[in-house]
Design a protein around this motif. Structure first.
Motif, mmCIF file in Angstrom:
data_model
loop_
_atom_site.group_PDB
_atom_site.id
_atom_site.type_symbol
_atom_site.label_atom_id
_atom_site.label_comp_id
_atom_site.label_asym_id
_atom_site.label_seq_id
_atom_site.Cartn_x
_atom_site.Cartn_y
_atom_site.Cartn_z
ATOM 1 N N TYR A 149 1.084 -1.191 -0.124
ATOM 2 C CA TYR A 149 -0.013 -0.269 -0.073
ATOM 3 C C TYR A 149 0.881 1.485 -0.135
ATOM 4 C CZ TYR A 149 0.863 0.309 5.012
ATOM 5 O OH TYR A 149 1.351 0.592 6.211
ATOM 6 N N GLU A 185 -9.335 13.021 -1.631
ATOM 7 C CA GLU A 185 -8.700 11.704 -1.216
ATOM 8 C C GLU A 185 -8.911 10.708 -2.515
ATOM 9 O OE1 GLU A 185 -9.220 10.215 2.546
ATOM 10 O OE2 GLU A 185 -7.965 12.030 3.322
ATOM 11 N N SER A 186 -10.182 10.794 -2.887
ATOM 12 C CA SER A 186 -10.778 9.661 -3.938
ATOM 13 C C SER A 186 -10.037 9.833 -5.123
ATOM 14 C CB SER A 186 -12.053 9.731 -3.888
ATOM 15 O OG SER A 186 -12.514 8.717 -5.019
ATOM 16 N N SER A 236 -6.103 9.060 -4.659
ATOM 17 C CA SER A 236 -5.794 7.524 -4.619
ATOM 18 C C SER A 236 -5.696 7.219 -5.726
ATOM 19 C CB SER A 236 -6.919 7.061 -3.674
ATOM 20 O OG SER A 236 -6.864 7.344 -2.287
ATOM 21 N N ASP A 237 -6.703 7.323 -6.543
ATOM 22 C CA ASP A 237 -6.944 6.777 -7.999
ATOM 23 C C ASP A 237 -5.564 7.155 -8.985
ATOM 24 O OD1 ASP A 237 -9.258 5.834 -7.602
ATOM 25 O OD2 ASP A 237 -10.336 7.170 -8.784
ATOM 26 N N LEU A 290 -2.274 5.178 -7.328
ATOM 27 C CA LEU A 290 -2.489 3.792 -7.316
ATOM 28 C C LEU A 290 -2.048 3.657 -8.974
ATOM 29 C CD1 LEU A 290 -5.404 2.758 -5.341
ATOM 30 C CD2 LEU A 290 -3.294 2.544 -4.727
ATOM 31 N N PHE A 345 -4.173 0.227 -1.719
ATOM 32 C CA PHE A 345 -4.758 1.121 -1.527
ATOM 33 C C PHE A 345 -3.998 2.441 -0.748
ATOM 34 C CE2 PHE A 345 -4.100 -1.723 2.124
ATOM 35 C CZ PHE A 345 -3.625 -0.919 3.158
ATOM 36 N N CYS A 346 -4.485 3.392 -0.714
ATOM 37 C CA CYS A 346 -3.639 4.679 0.100
ATOM 38 C C CYS A 346 -4.202 4.759 1.410
ATOM 39 C CB CYS A 346 -3.876 5.662 -0.862
ATOM 40 S SG CYS A 346 -3.236 5.860 -2.377
ATOM 41 N N GLN A 347 -3.294 5.155 2.200
ATOM 42 C CA GLN A 347 -3.838 5.626 3.540
ATOM 43 C C GLN A 347 -3.066 6.961 3.816
ATOM 44 O OE1 GLN A 347 -1.955 3.098 6.786
ATOM 45 N NE2 GLN A 347 -3.476 3.644 8.012
ATOM 46 N N PHE A 348 -4.218 7.744 4.138
ATOM 47 C CA PHE A 348 -3.806 9.300 4.279
ATOM 48 C C PHE A 348 -3.609 9.775 5.729
ATOM 49 C CE2 PHE A 348 -5.774 9.026 0.286
ATOM 50 C CZ PHE A 348 -5.338 9.776 -0.901
#
Length: 116
Positions: A59, A78-79, A82-83, A86, A98-101
């Protein structure tokens, strides 16, 4: 970097640390949105861990160091970011799921502004 139908653009730079990158996020018109630091977490190969070790997924940790993001736009930001991240980081060797912010905490901001 801009993906089709996305409003964010991303500029990335490598750092002197393994698996760590700096980035600048802007909107489609080039207006600054955030400065970020990305850390790619890559699990060890299964042959390098005990047989009973848990399975972990790769991740990205995304530290928002500075930004012009409002609570009303946070989820969309964030959405979309993330896209974008990734897609940028995926390869045959590394496929983050996934990404963790993370954001600066108010206490960190308070102490950072206090004189020494």
């Amino acid at each position: 970097m801009e993906l089709a139908n996305r409003k964010l653009m991303l500029q990335l730079a490598r750092t002197l640390w393994s698996n760590m990158y700096r980035g600048k996020v802007a909107d489609a018109s080039g207006e600054y949105l955030a400065t970020i630091r990305i850390i790619a977490h890559m699990p060890l190969d299964r042959s390098d861990v005990p047989a009973d070790a848990p399975v972990v997924k790769p991740y990205l940790t995304v530290l928002i160091e500075d930004g012009a993001i409002t609570p009303a736009t946070l989820v969309e930001f964030e959405s979309e970011l993330s896209d974008l991240l990734l897609a940028k980081f995926r390869s045959e060797q590394f496929f983050p799921e996934f990404c963790q912010f993370f954001y600066p905490s108010p206490a960190q901001m308070l102490f950072a502004s206090c004189p020494s």
